[in-house]
Design a protein around this motif. Sequence first.
Motif, PDB file in Angstrom:
ATOM      1  N   ASN A 522      51.877  40.698  45.843  1.00 33.72           N
ATOM      2  CA  ASN A 522      51.863  39.280  45.594  1.00 33.72           C
ATOM      3  C   ASN A 522      50.400  38.847  45.081  1.00 33.72           C
ATOM      4  OD1 ASN A 522      54.669  38.680  46.062  1.00 33.72           O
ATOM      5  ND2 ASN A 522      54.066  38.557  48.210  1.00 33.72           N
ATOM      6  N   LYS A 523      49.461  39.803  44.918  1.00 38.16           N
ATOM      7  CA  LYS A 523      48.135  39.501  44.413  1.00 38.16           C
ATOM      8  C   LYS A 523      47.808  39.865  43.017  1.00 38.16           C
ATOM      9  CE  LYS A 523      46.115  39.657  48.933  1.00 38.16           C
ATOM     10  NZ  LYS A 523      45.087  40.343  49.825  1.00 38.16           N
ATOM     11  N   ALA A 547      36.144  42.108  41.701  1.00 39.82           N
ATOM     12  CA  ALA A 547      37.367  41.329  41.048  1.00 39.82           C
ATOM     13  C   ALA A 547      37.770  40.236  42.004  1.00 39.82           C
ATOM     14  CB  ALA A 547      38.080  42.248  40.532  1.00 39.82           C
ATOM     15  N   PHE A 548      37.813  38.965  41.224  1.00 45.68           N
ATOM     16  CA  PHE A 548      38.605  38.042  41.889  1.00 45.68           C
ATOM     17  C   PHE A 548      40.082  38.320  41.927  1.00 45.68           C
ATOM     18  CE2 PHE A 548      35.214  34.996  40.195  1.00 45.68           C
ATOM     19  CZ  PHE A 548      34.737  34.704  41.604  1.00 45.68           C
ATOM     20  N   ALA A 549      40.738  37.851  43.121  1.00 46.74           N
ATOM     21  CA  ALA A 549      42.286  38.126  43.274  1.00 46.74           C
ATOM     22  C   ALA A 549      42.871  36.926  43.733  1.00 46.74           C
ATOM     23  CB  ALA A 549      42.688  39.213  44.093  1.00 46.74           C
ATOM     24  N   GLU A 558      40.500  35.273  46.555  1.00 48.22           N
ATOM     25  CA  GLU A 558      39.404  36.093  47.470  1.00 48.22           C
ATOM     26  C   GLU A 558      38.743  37.019  46.327  1.00 48.22           C
ATOM     27  OE1 GLU A 558      42.179  38.168  49.835  1.00 48.22           O
ATOM     28  OE2 GLU A 558      42.482  40.069  48.467  1.00 48.22           O
ATOM     29  N   LEU A 559      37.413  37.460  46.851  1.00 53.16           N
ATOM     30  CA  LEU A 559      36.838  38.339  45.893  1.00 53.16           C
ATOM     31  C   LEU A 559      36.976  39.757  46.623  1.00 53.16           C
ATOM     32  CD1 LEU A 559      34.783  38.933  43.339  1.00 53.16           C
ATOM     33  CD2 LEU A 559      32.843  38.770  45.060  1.00 53.16           C
ATOM     34  N   GLN A 560      37.433  40.568  45.697  1.00 54.01           N
ATOM     35  CA  GLN A 560      37.526  42.251  46.190  1.00 54.01           C
ATOM     36  C   GLN A 560      36.183  42.926  45.931  1.00 54.01           C
ATOM     37  OE1 GLN A 560      41.165  43.835  45.980  1.00 54.01           O
ATOM     38  NE2 GLN A 560      42.522  41.900  46.761  1.00 54.01           N
ATOM     39  N   GLU A 570      35.888  48.014  49.927  1.00 61.05           N
ATOM     40  CA  GLU A 570      34.795  48.054  51.042  1.00 61.05           C
ATOM     41  C   GLU A 570      34.758  46.492  51.795  1.00 61.05           C
ATOM     42  OE1 GLU A 570      31.902  49.865  51.400  1.00 61.05           O
ATOM     43  OE2 GLU A 570      32.620  51.397  50.251  1.00 61.05           O
ATOM     44  N   ALA A 571      35.244  45.568  50.966  1.00 59.32           N
ATOM     45  CA  ALA A 571      34.989  44.230  51.586  1.00 59.32           C
ATOM     46  C   ALA A 571      35.718  43.160  50.962  1.00 59.32           C
ATOM     47  CB  ALA A 571      33.597  43.655  51.776  1.00 59.32           C
ATOM     48  N   THR A 572      36.260  42.360  51.536  1.00 56.90           N
ATOM     49  CA  THR A 572      36.850  40.935  50.847  1.00 56.90           C
ATOM     50  C   THR A 572      36.168  39.657  51.380  1.00 56.90           C
ATOM     51  OG1 THR A 572      39.150  42.142  50.751  1.00 56.90           O
ATOM     52  CG2 THR A 572      39.101  39.829  50.903  1.00 56.90           C
ATOM     53  N   VAL A 573      35.943  38.991  50.181  1.00 57.66           N
ATOM     54  CA  VAL A 573      35.133  37.622  50.626  1.00 57.66           C
ATOM     55  C   VAL A 573      36.351  36.594  50.383  1.00 57.66           C
ATOM     56  CG1 VAL A 573      33.537  35.991  49.865  1.00 57.66           C
ATOM     57  CG2 VAL A 573      33.037  38.489  49.518  1.00 57.66           C
ATOM     58  N   GLN A 574      36.517  35.893  51.407  1.00 57.64           N
ATOM     59  CA  GLN A 574      37.677  34.769  51.189  1.00 57.64           C
ATOM     60  C   GLN A 574      36.945  33.640  50.995  1.00 57.64           C
ATOM     61  OE1 GLN A 574      39.151  34.693  55.563  1.00 57.64           O
ATOM     62  NE2 GLN A 574      40.118  36.806  55.258  1.00 57.64           N
ATOM     63  N   LEU A 575      37.840  32.857  49.646  1.00 58.33           N
ATOM     64  CA  LEU A 575      37.225  31.836  48.914  1.00 58.33           C
ATOM     65  C   LEU A 575      37.631  30.651  49.502  1.00 58.33           C
ATOM     66  CD1 LEU A 575      37.170  33.460  45.520  1.00 58.33           C
ATOM     67  CD2 LEU A 575      35.210  33.389  46.986  1.00 58.33           C
ATOM     68  N   PRO A 576      37.067  29.585  49.472  1.00 61.18           N
ATOM     69  CA  PRO A 576      37.328  28.184  49.945  1.00 61.18           C
ATOM     70  C   PRO A 576      38.454  27.492  48.966  1.00 61.18           C
ATOM     71  CG  PRO A 576      35.153  28.098  49.105  1.00 61.18           C
ATOM     72  CD  PRO A 576      35.578  29.329  48.968  1.00 61.18           C
TER      73      PRO A 576
END
Length: 597
Positions: A522-523, A547-549, A558-560, A570-576
């Motif tokens: 679903n992403k 990449a934004f997803a 999020e940013l992957q 490697e990491a996922t940044v959860q966006l507000p």
Amino acid sequence: MAASTSCTNSWIKPKSSTSSLPFTTTRRNNLNTNYIKCSLQTPTLRFSNQSAAAATVPAYKPLSPAAPLQRVIKKTDSPSKPQWNIIQKAAAMALDAVEKALKHHELQHPLPKTTDPGVQISGNFSPVPEQPVRHRLPVVGKIPDSIQGVYVRNGANPLFEPEAGHHFFDGDGMIHAVKFDGGDASYACRFTETERLTQERALGRSIFPKAIGELHGHSGVARLLLFYARGLFDLVDHRRGCGVANAGVVYFNNRLLAMSEDDLPYHVRVTGNGDLETVERYDFDGQLDSTMIAHPKVDPDSGELFALSYDVIKKPYLKYFRFSKNGEKSNDVEILVSDPTMMHDFAITENFVIVPDQQVVFKLSEMIRGGSPVVYDKNKIAQFGVLSKYAEDASGMKWVEVPDCFCFHLWNAWEEPETDEIVVIGSCMTPPDSIFNECDEGLESVLSEIRLNLKTGKSTRRPILSAGDQVNLEAGMVNRNKLGRKTRYAYLAIAEPWPKVSGFAKVDLITGETKKFLYGENKYGGEPLFLPRDPNSEAEDDGYILAFAHDEAAWKSELQIVNAATMELEATVQLPSRVPYGFHGTFIGAKELAGQA
């Protein structure tokens, strides 16, 4: 890859779901004739009739349980209203009445999916409000130590609700920024404060015509005349710019520039805490007096910037120019082409610029006949021009025909002196006009190797992926430290189900071997950005993909961060807040940020 048929406009009634968008202010659309050229130079996205899955996006979900916002701007903004005299007020009332009648007439006819706002800006294609900086975002995994700086990505984000035709590419430019500092990440998004946006914000409505959504047929001509009339009474001023700055971004000469090919670029500054602020409409200190396409190229060795400018009204239809690494502009080189041609992208090599003169052209006379001014010319043979980067005129340009080829983007090019060939890597789209009009034919975007033989004047073209591995690849890049030089890998968005992006592919340009990374169940996302781990590394894939997803089920973004060598997350940044699907991005290192103009 020849197109067997040309696509035509088919119209459907506007969807009532449009009213659920987060706006209540009205939109208005008119133009000055001098504005035509900048209003027609924005490329479009296509929704095929062939596949319901490809054409449908989820209904818009509100940003919060609160009532819809009146304007997608900060509530603290209070733009001053223009002060008009009695003649201007009377003219405005009269022109408003004409526009109201025109709008009523337009809405008696159904809109195609390519200009239906209920399709174009629904789901995660819909706009968001600006977001101030949020620091110390949650991170799953570990942000690599080498990632220090800011990732910025441009996109279209309409300020006002469309009331008639609107295409996704018509929206106002908004930049999304994720800043990395010592393993922490922050996020902000801001409109690029174009002259167009600031005038419309002061008026409280949209008033500049929408290049793709509105400038079609007789109603498009009427909107141009309306805008011209408003200009005569100084109700609007196109002379200060009419572009949306929503497509490309480039960092050059200590400046982040936001661009669309309908205007000059805009200088946007990244603040110390990771916020964004528009500095000015940037003319390179008075040196640039024409539009500039959204994909200029920075040479990784010389630091020079190379660019094109095209005009849809008058000759010369095409110009080439360059800037030294210190921002000093060369003289324009006028390039002779038979028609004003849509040139969204081009390529450079170590010594040459590669200019695609293809079959999608501008014919304003088609509006008089009731059609679109952007047409596919079946009688024209596509050709690529090869010109020395430092040419003072176009007399030495060599044209090589490349039949039945339309590349919306070119990913790289390089020279192979042993065979007197230029190798161009691009995604060839068919049908050529499918990015402008609805059609029953399914879109194909085939990653291709095009060879231009400078000795024989002939070309060859082959698909890089095997028939069994064929997938639509659009939006992406090579390692920019090797731009214009022979590269082995390209990182490209998997544009399926069209127009969404389900992941990206790392393609070996020599063997055709493809490794895919999907954003998840679903992403969907957008363009992958390759960030080298170490600029001096000899390994071409030594770096990371950013990449934004967006999770369409959880309605979170999020940013992957993916290791480009191993293709592992490697990491996922959860966006507000939600990040809509958008266009192109770049990365500015921490040292570069410190030296901003």
